[in-house]
Each structure stands twice: as C-alpha cells, then as structure tokens.
Scaffold this motif. Structure first.
Motif, PDB file in Angstrom:
ATOM      1  N   ILE A  14       0.872  -1.175   0.000  1.00 37.32           N
ATOM      2  CA  ILE A  14       0.000   0.000   0.000  1.00 37.32           C
ATOM      3  C   ILE A  14       0.909   1.225   0.000  1.00 37.32           C
ATOM      4  CG2 ILE A  14      -1.697   1.328   1.338  1.00 37.32           C
ATOM      5  CD1 ILE A  14      -2.639  -1.428   2.463  1.00 37.32           C
ATOM      6  N   TYR A  15       0.641   2.158  -0.913  1.00 36.54           N
ATOM      7  CA  TYR A  15       1.484   3.355  -1.049  1.00 36.54           C
ATOM      8  C   TYR A  15       0.549   4.532  -1.275  1.00 36.54           C
ATOM      9  CZ  TYR A  15       5.673   5.992  -2.701  1.00 36.54           C
ATOM     10  OH  TYR A  15       6.706   6.881  -2.858  1.00 36.54           O
ATOM     11  N   ILE A  16       0.507   5.433  -0.296  1.00 37.02           N
ATOM     12  CA  ILE A  16      -0.395   6.583  -0.330  1.00 37.02           C
ATOM     13  C   ILE A  16       0.394   7.860  -0.076  1.00 37.02           C
ATOM     14  CG2 ILE A  16      -2.413   7.692   0.744  1.00 37.02           C
ATOM     15  CD1 ILE A  16      -3.175   4.825   1.766  1.00 37.02           C
ATOM     16  N   ASP A  17       0.148   8.876  -0.879  1.00 34.21           N
ATOM     17  CA  ASP A  17       0.652  10.227  -0.618  1.00 34.21           C
ATOM     18  C   ASP A  17      -0.513  11.002  -0.008  1.00 34.21           C
ATOM     19  OD1 ASP A  17       1.629  12.801  -0.601  1.00 34.21           O
ATOM     20  OD2 ASP A  17       2.046  12.904  -2.751  1.00 34.21           O
ATOM     21  N   GLY A  63       5.796  19.835   6.566  1.00 34.63           N
ATOM     22  CA  GLY A  63       5.049  20.099   7.790  1.00 34.63           C
ATOM     23  C   GLY A  63       5.352  19.081   8.868  1.00 34.63           C
ATOM     24  N   SER A  64       4.357  18.817   9.707  1.00 33.63           N
ATOM     25  CA  SER A  64       4.485  17.821  10.768  1.00 33.63           C
ATOM     26  C   SER A  64       3.154  17.106  10.935  1.00 33.63           C
ATOM     27  CB  SER A  64       4.903  18.472  12.091  1.00 33.63           C
ATOM     28  OG  SER A  64       3.920  19.385  12.520  1.00 33.63           O
ATOM     29  N   ALA A  65       3.207  15.910  11.491  1.00 31.69           N
ATOM     30  CA  ALA A  65       1.998  15.108  11.668  1.00 31.69           C
ATOM     31  C   ALA A  65       1.993  14.497  13.055  1.00 31.69           C
ATOM     32  CB  ALA A  65       1.925  14.013  10.602  1.00 31.69           C
ATOM     33  N   ALA A  66       0.800  14.211  13.560  1.00 35.56           N
ATOM     34  CA  ALA A  66       0.632  13.605  14.878  1.00 35.56           C
ATOM     35  C   ALA A  66      -0.019  12.238  14.731  1.00 35.56           C
ATOM     36  CB  ALA A  66      -0.219  14.502  15.773  1.00 35.56           C
ATOM     37  N   SER A  71       9.148  16.949   9.771  1.00 33.99           N
ATOM     38  CA  SER A  71       9.513  16.738   8.379  1.00 33.99           C
ATOM     39  C   SER A  71      10.849  16.014   8.270  1.00 33.99           C
ATOM     40  CB  SER A  71       9.588  18.086   7.663  1.00 33.99           C
ATOM     41  OG  SER A  71       9.831  17.906   6.289  1.00 33.99           O
ATOM     42  N   ASN A  72      10.967  15.168   7.233  1.00 33.56           N
ATOM     43  CA  ASN A  72      12.171  14.388   6.948  1.00 33.56           C
ATOM     44  C   ASN A  72      12.449  13.324   8.005  1.00 33.56           C
ATOM     45  OD1 ASN A  72      13.453  17.503   5.891  1.00 33.56           O
ATOM     46  ND2 ASN A  72      12.809  15.878   4.503  1.00 33.56           N
ATOM     47  N   ASN A  73      11.371  12.774   8.567  1.00 30.38           N
ATOM     48  CA  ASN A  73      11.472  11.657   9.504  1.00 30.38           C
ATOM     49  C   ASN A  73      10.527  10.538   9.089  1.00 30.38           C
ATOM     50  OD1 ASN A  73      13.091  12.324  12.225  1.00 30.38           O
ATOM     51  ND2 ASN A  73      12.175  14.199  11.441  1.00 30.38           N
ATOM     52  N   SER A  74      11.015   9.305   9.209  1.00 29.76           N
ATOM     53  CA  SER A  74      10.156   8.133   9.050  1.00 29.76           C
ATOM     54  C   SER A  74       9.725   7.651  10.427  1.00 29.76           C
ATOM     55  CB  SER A  74      10.895   6.994   8.335  1.00 29.76           C
ATOM     56  OG  SER A  74      11.019   7.245   6.958  1.00 29.76           O
ATOM     57  N   SER A 111       0.236  19.002   6.556  1.00 32.30           N
ATOM     58  CA  SER A 111       1.309  18.031   6.361  1.00 32.30           C
ATOM     59  C   SER A 111       1.144  17.299   5.037  1.00 32.30           C
ATOM     60  CB  SER A 111       1.307  17.009   7.505  1.00 32.30           C
ATOM     61  OG  SER A 111       2.350  16.075   7.351  1.00 32.30           O
ATOM     62  N   ARG A 112       2.276  16.911   4.478  1.00 33.57           N
ATOM     63  CA  ARG A 112       2.313  15.969   3.364  1.00 33.57           C
ATOM     64  C   ARG A 112       3.182  14.796   3.802  1.00 33.57           C
ATOM     65  NH1 ARG A 112       2.687  19.167  -2.435  1.00 33.57           N
ATOM     66  NH2 ARG A 112       0.801  20.427  -2.154  1.00 33.57           N
ATOM     67  N   LEU A 113       2.670  13.592   3.599  1.00 32.93           N
ATOM     68  CA  LEU A 113       3.401  12.421   4.071  1.00 32.93           C
ATOM     69  C   LEU A 113       3.085  11.210   3.225  1.00 32.93           C
ATOM     70  CD1 LEU A 113       1.384  10.642   6.611  1.00 32.93           C
ATOM     71  CD2 LEU A 113       1.072  13.100   6.686  1.00 32.93           C
ATOM     72  N   LEU A 114       4.037  10.284   3.192  1.00 35.35           N
ATOM     73  CA  LEU A 114       3.838   9.004   2.527  1.00 35.35           C
ATOM     74  C   LEU A 114       3.424   7.974   3.565  1.00 35.35           C
ATOM     75  CD1 LEU A 114       7.038   8.844   0.267  1.00 35.35           C
ATOM     76  CD2 LEU A 114       4.818   9.906  -0.254  1.00 35.35           C
ATOM     77  N   ILE A 115       2.424   7.172   3.230  1.00 40.18           N
ATOM     78  CA  ILE A 115       2.027   6.034   4.055  1.00 40.18           C
ATOM     79  C   ILE A 115       2.395   4.772   3.285  1.00 40.18           C
ATOM     80  CG2 ILE A 115       0.113   4.820   5.160  1.00 40.18           C
ATOM     81  CD1 ILE A 115      -1.329   7.557   5.231  1.00 40.18           C
TER      82      ILE A 115
END
Length: 287
Positions: free
Chosen positions: A184-187, A213-216, A224-227, A244-248
């Motif tokens: 599963i790959y989601i932006d 950005g950042s996510a909770a 940002s820039n953390n997995s 935030s923008r993030l990959l799942i």
C-alpha cells in the motif's frame, strides 16, 4: 480495533547516490534501519541543478522492486529490456528487478526543481529470480481521493479505507499484477487542523514518512524528513495542526534473512557472490 502508534523514529540522513545525486535517506541508512519488506526510502529535492544533473547512469539490480515517485521534474528511465519511460510531475515508475535488470535514470532538465522519492521493496526468496518487469504510470492515471475541500490522498498502490471511503491505488494486484507483499502506497496531503482515519490490514508492517510540515500519530509528533515505524494494529489515525504531506507505506512482511551488497539484495552471501559473478560475466539479466 487496534490503533497503531509510533514505535520508532528514523531521521533522514543526508547522502548521495548514483553519479552524485544529493538526497536524504531514512530507511536503508543502516542495516538496522529497515521495516520488512521495505529496504530503503530516499527523498531527492533540490532547485540546484548541480545536485541532480549527473543522475543515475547505467547500473544493475537483483532481488527486489524499486518504486520511483516524482513530485516535480523530469527523469528518463531506460533498461536492457528496451523499456523507456519519461517520469514527470506526479508520475510513478514501478520496476521489479527480479533476476536482474540493468537500467539508467537520467534527468531531462537542465534547471528547475527535481523532487521525488525512490522506495525499495524486498522480494521473497522464491521470487528473487523471477523475470524483470517495468510499469510507467502517468499522473493522470493515479487515483486521487478527495477527503475535504483541501485534503486528499493520492493512491499509488494497494487497497484500504480512508475516512470510511474505500480507496484503491493504481497498482492493486489486478490485471495480472504480481504483488506478493500486497503493498500500500499513499501520498496523504492534510490541510491544517484536519485528520485522516485509515484502516490497513493488521498483517502489514506500516510506516509514514513526513516530507512537509508535521503530523501527529497518537501522542507522537513527527517532524519533516522523519520516518515513523508503527506498531501493529488495523487503524491509523493521523492529524496535523499545521498541515502536512506524508507518505504512508504498508506491506506484508517477508520474514526472511537479508544479505545486501549495493544494488543486490538476496538471502545468502553465496547468492550475492553469484550475482556479482553474473554481472561480471554479462548474464545477470539473462532470461
């Protein structure tokens, strides 16, 4: 219902690859920084041509899959099978190296922004020597799920449920697609103050990579820039006060030994030695 929480944070490390392309690597920065079956995750992002113009000249792979997702820019893929694909804004290239592929990925722009990601997904032992294959997917073929006026999910691969809406990515196992790890790959792009509730298979290992950005997630804030590698569960709740923008990324773990030597990922040292001999002898990518 079990909600996933953050088990580990992996900060991206500045490095370079190819002929000197500058990038940030989170997964794959060390042998311990993996999340089965995900081997490596790179982010490349620069407005400076000298950071990316040298590109990734011809090189081999064996034993895994690569997924390249371009946010902005233009890259040309060419391989020994005769495949040729122009990766442009919003597009994806999905390559299964299998037994072996020799390819290049070269920028087709002399200035401007180059921004995107490359993900490596492991293959189980029984599939590491399967024939190589390649898919070139343009942005207009990738489904987008509107979550609100300002938030959306770009569905590259897999099936899940987001805010009670069924979500199916372009790569989903249909039409003969062979996806043993069921990836599963989601932006996910969240507007400030909004959130997403995502149901994922409880059997899947899951991580998120925040690229803006950042996510909770639960009590954890991911900059940002953390997995963030997540605990087991069937539900993922993500919010963002700032946007935030993030990959799942989620997939079925393989649970097999991994021996890696550069672009070769196998199960034993003997198999790595064989890959090196095959490349030296010009038969790495033979049918």
């Amino acid at each position: 219902m079990t909600t996933r929480t953050v088990a580990r944070i992996i900060p991206a490390q500045v490095t370079s690859d190819g002929a000197g392309v500058k990038l940030k690597r989170s997964l794959g920065s060390s042998n311990a920084a993996r999340h089965d079956p995900f081997l490596m995750l790179d982010e490349f992002f620069s407005d400076e041509p000298s950071d990316y113009l040298a590109g990734f000249p011809s090189h081999p792979h064996r034993g895994f899959e690569t997924v390249t997702y371009m946010l902005e820019g233009h890259m040309l893929h060419e391989d020994h099978l005769g495949n040729k694909g122009h990766l442009k804004d919003g597009g994806v290239q999905w390559m299964t190296a299998g037994r072996g592929v020799i390819h290049s990925e070269m920028p087709q722009q002399e200035k401007g922004r180059m921004r995107g990601f490359q993900l490596w997904i492991n293959l189980p032992a029984k599939e590491k020597m399967r024939p190589a294959s390649y898919q070139d997917i343009s942005a207009d073929n990738i489904p987008r799920l509107k979550l609100s006026e300002h938030s959306e999910a770009i569905l590259i691969a897999g099936r899940c449920e987001i805010n009670t809406l069924a979500a199916t990515g372009f790569i989903n196992g249909s039409d003969g697609q062979h996806l043993s790890t069921d990836p599963i790959y989601i932006d996910l792009r969240l507007h400030a103050g909004e959130s997403a509730n995502i149901k994922l298979p409880a059997t899947h290992n899951t991580l998120v990579y925040v690229y803006e950005g950042s996510a909770a997630i639960g009590d954890s804030d991911i900059a940002s820039n953390n997995s963030a590698l997540l605990s087991n569960g069937d539900t993922l709740q993500i919010g963002s006060e700032t946007g935030s923008r993030l990959l799942i990324l989620a997939a079925q773990p393989i649970g097999e030994p991994i021996v890696q030597y550069g672009p070769f990922v196998m199960n034993t040292s003997d198999e790595i030695e064989q890959a090196l001999r095959d490349y030296r002898d010009g038969v790495l990518a033979s049918a």
